[in-house]
Design a protein around this motif. Structure first.
Motif, PDB file in Angstrom:
ATOM      1  N   ARG A  34      41.030  22.024   4.584  1.00 18.52           N
ATOM      2  CA  ARG A  34      41.903  23.192   4.491  1.00 18.52           C
ATOM      3  C   ARG A  34      41.488  24.267   5.490  1.00 18.52           C
ATOM      4  O   ARG A  34      40.304  24.411   5.810  1.00 18.52           O
ATOM      5  N   LEU A  35      42.477  25.050   5.927  1.00 15.35           N
ATOM      6  CA  LEU A  35      42.177  26.168   6.817  1.00 15.35           C
ATOM      7  C   LEU A  35      41.311  27.185   6.089  1.00 15.35           C
ATOM      8  O   LEU A  35      41.536  27.495   4.919  1.00 15.35           O
ATOM      9  N   PRO A  84      40.385  33.564   7.355  1.00 15.15           N
ATOM     10  CA  PRO A  84      39.703  34.426   8.327  1.00 15.15           C
ATOM     11  C   PRO A  84      39.131  35.647   7.591  1.00 15.15           C
ATOM     12  O   PRO A  84      39.805  36.226   6.737  1.00 15.15           O
ATOM     13  N   ASN A 109      38.928  42.210   4.180  1.00 16.06           N
ATOM     14  CA  ASN A 109      39.035  41.137   3.186  1.00 16.06           C
ATOM     15  C   ASN A 109      37.770  40.306   3.041  1.00 16.06           C
ATOM     16  O   ASN A 109      37.662  39.512   2.119  1.00 16.06           O
ATOM     17  N   ASN A 127      46.369  27.705  -6.276  1.00 18.20           N
ATOM     18  CA  ASN A 127      46.882  26.382  -6.613  1.00 18.20           C
ATOM     19  C   ASN A 127      46.679  26.141  -8.096  1.00 18.20           C
ATOM     20  O   ASN A 127      45.708  26.610  -8.682  1.00 18.20           O
ATOM     21  N   SER A 138      48.625  29.531  11.050  1.00 23.47           N
ATOM     22  CA  SER A 138      47.382  28.777  11.136  1.00 23.47           C
ATOM     23  C   SER A 138      46.246  29.734  11.412  1.00 23.47           C
ATOM     24  O   SER A 138      46.439  30.922  11.589  1.00 23.47           O
ATOM     25  N   GLY A 139      45.049  29.199  11.432  1.00 24.90           N
ATOM     26  CA  GLY A 139      43.873  30.029  11.669  1.00 24.90           C
ATOM     27  C   GLY A 139      43.775  30.521  13.095  1.00 24.90           C
ATOM     28  O   GLY A 139      42.854  31.251  13.436  1.00 24.90           O
ATOM     29  N   LEU A 151      45.600  38.287  10.491  1.00 28.38           N
ATOM     30  CA  LEU A 151      44.529  37.446   9.950  1.00 28.38           C
ATOM     31  C   LEU A 151      44.222  37.769   8.502  1.00 28.38           C
ATOM     32  O   LEU A 151      44.092  36.890   7.652  1.00 28.38           O
ATOM     33  N   ILE A 152      44.082  39.053   8.232  1.00 29.49           N
ATOM     34  CA  ILE A 152      43.702  39.471   6.890  1.00 29.49           C
ATOM     35  C   ILE A 152      44.795  39.081   5.918  1.00 29.49           C
ATOM     36  O   ILE A 152      44.548  38.496   4.872  1.00 29.49           O
ATOM     37  N   SER A 171      45.073  35.357   5.127  1.00 32.26           N
ATOM     38  CA  SER A 171      43.898  34.731   4.511  1.00 32.26           C
ATOM     39  C   SER A 171      44.115  34.466   3.029  1.00 32.26           C
ATOM     40  O   SER A 171      43.497  33.586   2.455  1.00 32.26           O
ATOM     41  N   TYR A 172      44.991  35.225   2.402  1.00 28.54           N
ATOM     42  CA  TYR A 172      45.208  35.043   0.967  1.00 28.54           C
ATOM     43  C   TYR A 172      46.168  33.893   0.662  1.00 28.54           C
ATOM     44  O   TYR A 172      46.421  33.594  -0.500  1.00 28.54           O
ATOM     45  N   TYR A 173      46.732  33.276   1.705  1.00 26.89           N
ATOM     46  CA  TYR A 173      47.720  32.210   1.507  1.00 26.89           C
ATOM     47  C   TYR A 173      47.322  30.885   2.147  1.00 26.89           C
ATOM     48  O   TYR A 173      47.548  29.817   1.587  1.00 26.89           O
ATOM     49  N   MET A 174      46.707  30.960   3.348  1.00 21.64           N
ATOM     50  CA  MET A 174      46.401  29.729   4.089  1.00 21.64           C
ATOM     51  C   MET A 174      45.527  28.748   3.326  1.00 21.64           C
ATOM     52  O   MET A 174      45.821  27.560   3.299  1.00 21.64           O
ATOM     53  N   PRO A 175      44.420  29.201   2.693  1.00 22.08           N
ATOM     54  CA  PRO A 175      43.555  28.207   2.049  1.00 22.08           C
ATOM     55  C   PRO A 175      44.246  27.472   0.906  1.00 22.08           C
ATOM     56  O   PRO A 175      43.827  26.388   0.525  1.00 22.08           O
ATOM     57  N   PHE A 176      45.310  28.066   0.370  1.00 26.92           N
ATOM     58  CA  PHE A 176      46.003  27.434  -0.749  1.00 26.92           C
ATOM     59  C   PHE A 176      47.187  26.590  -0.281  1.00 26.92           C
ATOM     60  O   PHE A 176      47.869  25.981  -1.100  1.00 26.92           O
TER      61      PHE A 176
END
Lengths: 322, 390
Positions: free
Chosen positions: A194-195, A198, A203, A287, B125-126, B133-134, B137-142
């Motif tokens: 997974r990505l 950042p 954050n 998730n 994407s990253g 970026l900030i 970050s709260y959506y990409m990993p999920f």
């Protein structure tokens, strides 16, 4: 060896226009058994390739080879997989020049082919390959590198041109990809992951708390209002002072989706993404795991489970509440 | 000086390239072709143009287009942010410029190789190197990282609260396809869509199926904005801007406004609707046809409610009762929309709005005195009401 970029690129350009070596001659003549194997594997059921009677009645007047087989007639066979068995030629010399400078990666990017006519059994194919172009240095998603285009001209035993192919590869310096796991000891590419989130000034602290196994909610240092996602100023009282509380992790699904397409590598689609109303009053995207996807519904009670999703990354996930 | 933008600006020229999946040329060239076509349609000289506006997302440089097309000095140039929310926002910028005298003729354009070049469907994407970026970050990993996924999340809630069904989304898609079937410029020209086709298509992000999602298109669209006075001296038919507005809601994010009291409300478009009606002095009953931004079918339903064509939660009945087809109360997206004509970030819809006012749409309804045009939702957005010249 320190080489300036100009020297390096000048050296590359010396290869442009060169034939990579003697023509590559097919080990076998164009023949029906290899055509049949190809058609089986490709699931190409056109009878003009395999059925003598049907082929005789066709415009071809007999069996012909699928045009897309063109390159296969001159391929090396299993020796291809054993680099030390490969004779040196100009193309491999060129790759060695790249390798010395750290451009060790190679990936095929495009292939264009053109067919002058159908080949028939008994013909012998040979290919002459010329290094046609080398690009300027390009920045790509997988690293900086150079595109190399080769043009192979295919001829039969009489020297008649039967087709051509332009093949493009990128020779690149593999870049350190934060999102990609390192290759295994065997050199095999690692499974995509997974990505990463950042992490920056506003954050990073929140993700650091996840690493420590805690789901935090930002709290205004003046008026005490909770907020998520974190941001530097309170929208209620405009204070820049803040603290945080640890969430109980109890919540209810406000809305959700099932991710299908495009199948982004590393996530194991289909998966459920949900917007969760936490009991503290803020919301979070996460998730839903630990149940079948068709059990996920609006109003479902869920609870937090901070889990490793790969060797390095922890995520706050949610499971059906017990 | 005007105190509102009511009747202060008009669109006098429209131009477009073909819409395709592989233009085979640069976005700069596409922009030049559409701009030139719009200038010729307006019947002005390139040197008359003194203002240019496009999207912040557009990769082309306005001055490159100006040089290539032979536009000389510029006294006004601007860009509008937030993706498809800029579709009418660029016209808003131009309207303010001509109304105040900052410019006389302004080109508004958008050019993209949306299919053969960068595809929005691939999501974030990253690799982004901005303050976004900030945010992401709260959506990409999920894995919640595509436009379809963000809109699907609010769609699921909207359907839950209103009782809207897949068949209701399908009605939007099929109606618009019916329009595209007659439009030679549309990707889906002569390719009708049945309910079975719709239901059997693959899920993209449940509850959104393939045909709920707009296309990805290569192409460009451009329009020329000037004052109604200058428009009267031109041979080209004009569409007068009766009211126009941009809008961002409270608790606004870009595509992820998930922290509002109700995520099924599109507050940004509520702001735009209120302002368009306030400026124009018109109401929903005055609107005869609408170009409703349709990156996804579900947002068409939501916008019909924002603009008061039906009550909250009743858009499903409004579309099922035949109101949005050619013979209906409010024909929508008569070009086929972005679902079925092309995705030029809504600017192809601006062109269709002008055609409806001029009376030369391929699917011209009997009455089109006032036409609504909207821009993307889920982002800070825009909209306008076009009318016939006096």
């Amino acid at each position: 060896m320190a080489t300036s970029k100009e020297e390096f690129e000048a050296r590359l350009q010396e290869f442009v226009g060169l034939e990579i070596g003697a023509p590559e001659v097919g080990a076998d003549l164009v023949n029906e058994p290899m055509i049949r194997h190809w058609c089986e594997v490709m699931e190409d059921r056109n009878p003009v390739y395999t059925d003598p009677a049907a082929a005789k009645d066709s415009v071809h007047g007999g069996i012909v080879a699928p045009p897309t087989m063109l390159q296969t007639w001159i391929l090396d066979g299993f020796d291809m997989a054993t680099p030390e068995k490969q004779p040196m030629n100009k193309q491999r010399e060129l790759h060695a020049v790249f390798n010395e400078q750290g451009y060790t990666g190679v990936v095929a990017t495009n292939c264009d082919q053109s067919y002058d006519r159908y080949l028939t059994p008994g013909e012998q194919v040979s290919g002459t390959t010329v290094i046609e172009t080398i690009s300027e240095e390009k920045a790509t998603a997988i690293g900086i590198g150079y595109f190399i285009e080769t043009r192979t001209t295919f001829r039969n035993q009489d020297g008649e041109q039967v087709g051509w192919m332009v093949f493009r590869v990128l020779k690149f310096k593999p870049s350190a990809q934060p999102a990609a796991a390192p290759a295994g000891d065997d050199g095999a590419p690692a499974a995509p992951v997974r990505l990463r989130a950042p992490r920056t000034h506003d954050n990073g602290w929140w993700w650091n708390k996840i690493d420590e196994g805690e789901l935090h909610i930002q709290k205004c240092g003046e008026c005490g209002v909770l907020r998520h996602p974190p941001r530097p100023m309170c929208g209620e009282c405009r204070s820049i002072e803040w603290t945080s509380i640890i969430s109980t992790g109890k919540g209810v699904i406000n809305s959700y989706v099932i991710m299908h397409h495009p199948p982004i590598p590393g996530y194991g689609f289909p998966i459920a993404c949900a917007l969760i109303d936490l009991e503290e009053g803020t919301r979070i995207i996460s998730n839903v795991v630990g149940c079948d996807l068709d059990e996920v519904h609006i109003g479902m009670k869920v609870s937090l489970s901070i889990e490793n999703v790969d060797d390095e990354m922890k995520l706050p996930l949610f499971k059906p509440a017990q | 000086m005007p105190t509102t933008l009511k009747n202060e600006a008009a669109i006098v020229g429209v131009g477009q390239t073909e819409y395709s999946k592989n233009s085979g040329r640069s976005e700069v060239q596409l922009a030049c072709e559409a701009t030139k076509a719009a200038i010729m349609d307006a019947g002005i000289a390139p040197s008359d143009v003194d203002g240019m506006v496009t999207f912040t997302l557009d990769t082309t440089d306005d001055i490159e287009i100006a040089r290539a097309v032979g536009i000389g000095e510029l006294t006004f140039f601007s860009r509008t942010p937030h993706g498809g929310g800029a579709a009418v926002g660029i016209v808003h910028q131009a309207a303010m410029a001509v109304a105040t005298g900052a410019a006389k003729y302004v080109v508004c354009y958008r050019a993209l190789n949306g299919r053969s070049g960068q595809r929005y469907s691939e999501g974030v994407s990253g690799n982004i190197v901005t303050s976004d970026l900030i945010h992401w970050s709260y959506y990409m990993p999920f894995g919640l990282m595509t436009p379809a996924s963000w809109v699907a999340l609010i769609t699921q809630r909207y359907m839950h609260e209103t009782g809207s069904k897949p068949e209701d989304l399908a009605q939007v898609c099929i109606t618009q396809r019916d329009h595209a079937v007659k439009n030679p410029a549309a990707f889906f020209y002569q390719k009708p869509l049945s309910l079975d086709d719709y239901m059997n298509a693959r899920m993209i992000v449940d509850p959104l199926r393939l045909y709920d999602c707009c296309q990805e298109t290569d192409g460009a669209s451009a329009v020329i904005v000037t004052t109604p006075e200058r428009a009267r001296d031109l041979d080209a038919g004009s569409a007068v801007i009766r009211g126009i507005a941009q809008g961002a809601g409270s608790e606004q994010e870009v595509m992820t406004s998930f922290y509002r009291d109700s995520i099924s409300e599109i507050r940004e478009m509520d702001v735009v609707a209120r302002e368009c009606y306030r400026v124009s002095g018109l109401g929903p009953d005055d609107i005869d046809a609408a170009i409703v931004y349709d990156a996804f079918s579900s947002i068409v339903l939501m916008q019909l409610e924002s603009f008061g064509f039906c009550k909250t939660g009743e858009a499903k009945d409004f579309v099922q009762d035949g109101n949005v087809g050619l013979g209906g109360r409010l024909p929508i997206n008569t070009h086929g929309g972005q679902l079925s004509e092309a995705y030029i970030h809504g600017v192809n819809g601006v062109i269709e709005g002008v055609r409806l006012i001029r009376g030369d749409s391929i699917n011209q309804p009997p009455k089109s005195d006032h036409v609504l045009v909207t821009a993307g939702i889920g982002v800070p957005t825009s909209g306008m009401i076009l009318g016939k010249p006096d």
